[in-house]
Enzyme design. Structure first.
Site, short mmCIF file in Angstrom:
data_model
loop_
_atom_site.label_atom_id
_atom_site.label_comp_id
_atom_site.label_asym_id
_atom_site.label_seq_id
_atom_site.Cartn_x
_atom_site.Cartn_y
_atom_site.Cartn_z
N LYS A 129 13.89 -16.54 0.85
CA LYS A 129 13.17 -16.71 2.11
C LYS A 129 11.68 -16.63 1.81
CE LYS A 129 11.26 -15.20 5.35
NZ LYS A 129 9.92 -15.58 5.93
N GLU A 133 7.92 -4.46 -4.15
CA GLU A 133 6.56 -4.44 -4.68
C GLU A 133 5.63 -4.65 -3.49
OE1 GLU A 133 3.07 -5.77 -5.46
OE2 GLU A 133 4.07 -7.48 -6.41
N CYS A 186 -2.02 -8.74 -5.06
CA CYS A 186 -1.61 -7.35 -4.89
C CYS A 186 -2.29 -6.44 -5.91
CB CYS A 186 -0.10 -7.23 -4.99
SG CYS A 186 0.60 -7.91 -6.50
N GLU A 222 -5.84 -1.62 2.24
CA GLU A 222 -5.76 -2.90 1.54
C GLU A 222 -6.32 -4.00 2.42
OE1 GLU A 222 -2.57 -5.23 -1.23
OE2 GLU A 222 -1.84 -4.58 0.73
#
Length: 521
Positions: free
Chosen positions: A192, A267, A301, A400
């Site tokens: 997906k 992750e 990331c 973040e």
């Protein structure tokens, strides 16, 4: 101030493909959604409609999972030898390379990734399939002898249907990073992709079909995460979930999948520090710091988004970084000279721009960037941005941002450097620059992160585990660590002779044979 070098959009560079229809790939065929529903995806460089994408709902997810389950139960794929599956994966790698330019173009148009950087991602995608093809044939077999009486050995078996949910940044490479080891281990899967960048996943489906992978082994369902992704995670026939994305979504995935005791590899977010000591090679440290946060449009990331610099060289390093940041070339992602393209989506642009406003309001010193560069279309461009004198309590230090924003903070000594590095809820990556190798190893060991690079930018070794500490995730993938996740371990205990077996329930008066009953758990 902006200060960024701007590449103007031209008709020769910014040619976009005609409006297209993107379908699911289920049981070896491209199919529309059961109800015919679609959603639009837009090109980040212009926000023009790029494609109509089949919108997967629960019925489409169930169809894909059922196909994957049938393939796991009935197709030869899980029962092939590792060498046979490896040969098929190498054919996938060849098919990816044959579509190299198509994949690169789709990735650039869909994500805004600069084409010079996208080419590297496509190459890595083929390497992922070849690496895991080799790795699955080289997995060690653990065997344990017991005093000549037993030989106990461990075998790896496929687990079942895997849900592979990927993010919108560098989607093609990250899709192959999950699909390759999953299939190598003998599982079947439903991929997906993120709804903001679905195009290149179609190229992966085409490559897998060309390679002769049996129908149903690989399936692709597009859709909105809260709908298609949620249905996939909750499906009772899904046994594994590998997810890359934001921490909040990862927590929800764990909650949803807990009811059926799925195994997870997550992750998640990062706020990685770049720690620069005064004795470092400052030229190389600056190169790495600038590349690490502004490449891939800052949407990575492992971006080194916090620049922690020792007091003695702080002003010098910040000045050098500011000069380089101001010179970064923003422009059309299809222009080979572009170094920084548009952010993925207007919603994300507003989020990143909001952090810039927050940083200014909190008292951080905005040195470079912070807004759309002049001369570019009013879409999702944000100039490379540098804040100085950022304090650890500020949101731009703690949260973040996932964009081209770098925050610089000074430190006095090693103790404070470690404290600042660890002073966030994330722990994905870290980068340490110093010529003192004893200090380098000492600091690396003290930083709470899944991965630390010493005197290096982010250079991946596919054999090593990839993943984060704290709220940056659960589990590790990479090398044999991927197979630890994608395999079921079964221990087979083999008696090499007639060992004593205690006898219970003998008739009264019979002599009981006593012996070592073994260790029971």
């Amino acid at each position: 101030m902006s200060g960024a070098t701007v590449r103007s959009t031209s008709d020769e560079v910014a040619t976009h493909p005609p409006h297209e229809r993107v379908l699911h790939f289920i049981e070896g065929a491209f199919v529309p959604s059961r109800d015919g529903g679609c959603f639009e995806t837009r090109a980040p460089a212009t926000n023009d409609v790029l494609a109509e994408v089949a919108e997967g709902l629960a019925a489409d997810v169930d169809r894909a999972v059922s196909a994957a389950r049938r393939a796991f139960d009935e197709s030869p794929w899980p029962r092939m030898t590792p060498a046979e599956r490896a040969a098929a994966l190498r054919r996938v790698a060849d098919a990816i390379e044959a579509r190299g330019e198509e994949i690169v173009r789709a990735e650039c148009l869909d994500t805004g990734l600069p084409i010079a950087q996208a080419r590297g991602q496509a190459t890595r995608a083929a390497e992922n399939f070849r690496f895991f093809a080799d790795a699955v044939t080289q997995l060690e077999t653990h065997a344990y002898g017991v005093d000549g009486r037993f030989l106990n050995y461990v075998v790896r078996k496929p687990v079942g249907v895997a849900a592979l949910i990927t993010p919108w940044n560098t989607p093609f490479m990250l899709e192959t990073w999950k699909v390759a080891p999953c299939l190598a281990a003998g599982n079947t899967c439903v991929l997906k992709p993120a709804e903001w960048s679905p195009l290149s996943a179609v190229k992966l489906a085409e490559a897998i079909a060309d390679a002769g992978i049996p129908p149903g082994v690989f399936n692709l369902v597009h859709g909105i995460g809260e709908v298609a992704g949620a249905a996939l995670v909750a499906h009772p026939d899904v046994r594994l979930v590998s997810f890359t994305g934001e921490t909040t979504t990862g927590k929800e995935i764990v909650r949803s999948g807990a009811a059926t005791l799925k195994r997870f590899s997550l992750e998640l977010g990062g706020k990685s520090p770049v720690v620069v000591f005064a004795d470092a090679d400052l030229d190389r440290a600056v190169d790495a710091a600038v590349f690490g946060v502004f490449s891939l449009n800052g949407e990575r990331c492992t971006a080194g988004s916090r620049l922690l610099v020792e007091d003695a060289v702080y002003d010098d390093v910040v000045a050098r970084v500011a000069e380089r940041t101001a010179a970064i070339r923003c422009g059309d992602p299809l222009d080979p000279a572009t170094e920084l393209g548009p952010l993925i989506h207007p919603e994300h642009w507003r989020s990143v721009r909001g952090y810039v406003e927050t940083g200014v309001a909190e008292g951080a010193r905005l040195l470079v960037g912070g807004d759309c560069p002049p001369g570019l279309p009013a879409s999702n461009y944000l100039a490379a941005t540098l804040f100085a004198d950022v304090r650890p309590e500020m949101r731009v230090f703690q949260e973040e941002i996932f964009g081209p924003v770098l925050c610089a903070t000074p430190f006095r000594d090693e103790e404070e450097a470690v404290r600042l590095a660890n002073g966030v809820r994330y722990g994905l990556a870290a980068y340490v620059w110093t010529r003192d190798l004893q200090r380098a190893h000492r600091v690396a060991g003290a930083i709470d992160a899944g991965m630390v690079w010493l005197n290096s930018q982010n250079v991946r070794d596919l054999r090593t585990p990839f993943g984060g500490a704290k709220e940056s995730g659960i589990g590790r993938e990479g090398g044999r660590f991927s197979f630890d996740f994608y395999s079921e371990l079964e221990t087979i205990h083999t008696a090499l002779g007639d060992h004593p077996i205690p006898r219970l329930g003998l008739p009264t008066g019979d002599k009981e044979v006593r012996g070592d009953a073994g260790t029971h758990r």
